[in-house]
Design an enzyme around this catalytic site. Structure first.
Site, short mmCIF file in Angstrom:
data_model
loop_
_atom_site.label_atom_id
_atom_site.label_comp_id
_atom_site.label_asym_id
_atom_site.label_seq_id
_atom_site.Cartn_x
_atom_site.Cartn_y
_atom_site.Cartn_z
N ASN A 27 12.03 13.73 -4.51
CA ASN A 27 11.47 14.01 -3.19
C ASN A 27 12.54 14.70 -2.33
OD1 ASN A 27 10.86 13.62 -0.34
ND2 ASN A 27 9.23 12.22 -0.99
N ASP A 50 13.41 2.45 -2.78
CA ASP A 50 11.98 2.20 -2.89
C ASP A 50 11.53 1.70 -1.53
OD1 ASP A 50 9.78 2.45 -4.82
OD2 ASP A 50 9.42 0.37 -4.31
N GLY A 56 5.76 11.77 3.94
CA GLY A 56 5.02 10.56 3.61
C GLY A 56 4.12 10.13 4.75
#
Length: 211
Positions: free
Chosen positions: A15, A74, A166
């Site tokens: 990303n 994460d 996101g």
């Protein structure tokens, strides 16, 4: 606690937005960040049921493949009225199905799923939510370290702003009127869930090392 000694660190991500944010946070400590994507490393399947499990899985895979220390993140959005969903499955909610076109992430679709589920509960639904972040460092010999952060906020609709990635356009952090995607990067970095986790990582790994 083991310390990062070299200046090169693999960021276990494909990303580009996440790489830019992490690189910016580590820049004051003289760390050269290279992404797993730039090294051509495959993305391991995220089979964990917690943020920590997935972060460690990605960090160990990248460290073993590159034979360098690796940092994995994460993170995800949890919504109170949805019993903490999407949570660890935050990215999965953005995954296109076979009938939705080319493979990849559709974050607007994912944000819409959350909004649809909230609207189904009525106009006075609780829109409180939070972003969680777990950072994991792994060394090629298997040693590891984990750092966690969280920031609370409100799920806002419609999405606002273009500077994030996101779910940033729908997350308004507590005490602010702008979404994460409307805040300048330096302001977001100062308060984000990732920043909270990085404060812990920096205190542990880079005390006295800032340039």
């Amino acid at each position: 606690m083991r310390k990062l000694e070299g200046e090169r660190l693999v960021i276990a991500t494909h990303n580009a937005g996440k790489l830019r944010e992490i690189s910016g946070l580590l820049a004051p400590y003289g760390v050269e960040c290279v992404s797993a994507g730039d090294l051509g490393l495959p993305e391991p399947e995220e089979t964990g049921t917690t943020f920590a499990e997935n972060a460690l899985l990605k960090a160990h895979a990248a460290a073993a493949a590159a034979q360098l220390p690796a940092l994995a993140d994460d993170s995800g959005l949890s919504v109170a009225a949805l019993e903490g969903r999407p949570g660890v499955y935050t990215a999965d909610w953005a995954e296109r199905q076979w009938f939705e076109g080319e493979p990849g992430r559709d974050w607007y679709m994912a944000m819409g799923k959350v909004e649809g589920l909230l609207c189904a509960q009525g106009p006075v639904v609780d829109r409180s939510c939070w972003f969680s972040c777990t950072l994991a460092i792994a060394w090629p010999d298997g040693e590891e370290a984990v750092y966690e952060g969280r920031i609370d906020g409100t799920f806002s609709w419609p999405p606002r702003g273009t500077m994030g990635f996101g779910y940033d356009p729908v997350f308004v952090p507590a005490g602010h009127n702008l979404s994460f995607a409307e805040l300048p990067l330096d302001r977001k970095q100062a308060i984000s869930h990732r920043a909270v986790a990085f404060e812990k990582l920096v205190a542990d790994q880079f005390a006295g090392r800032a340039r």
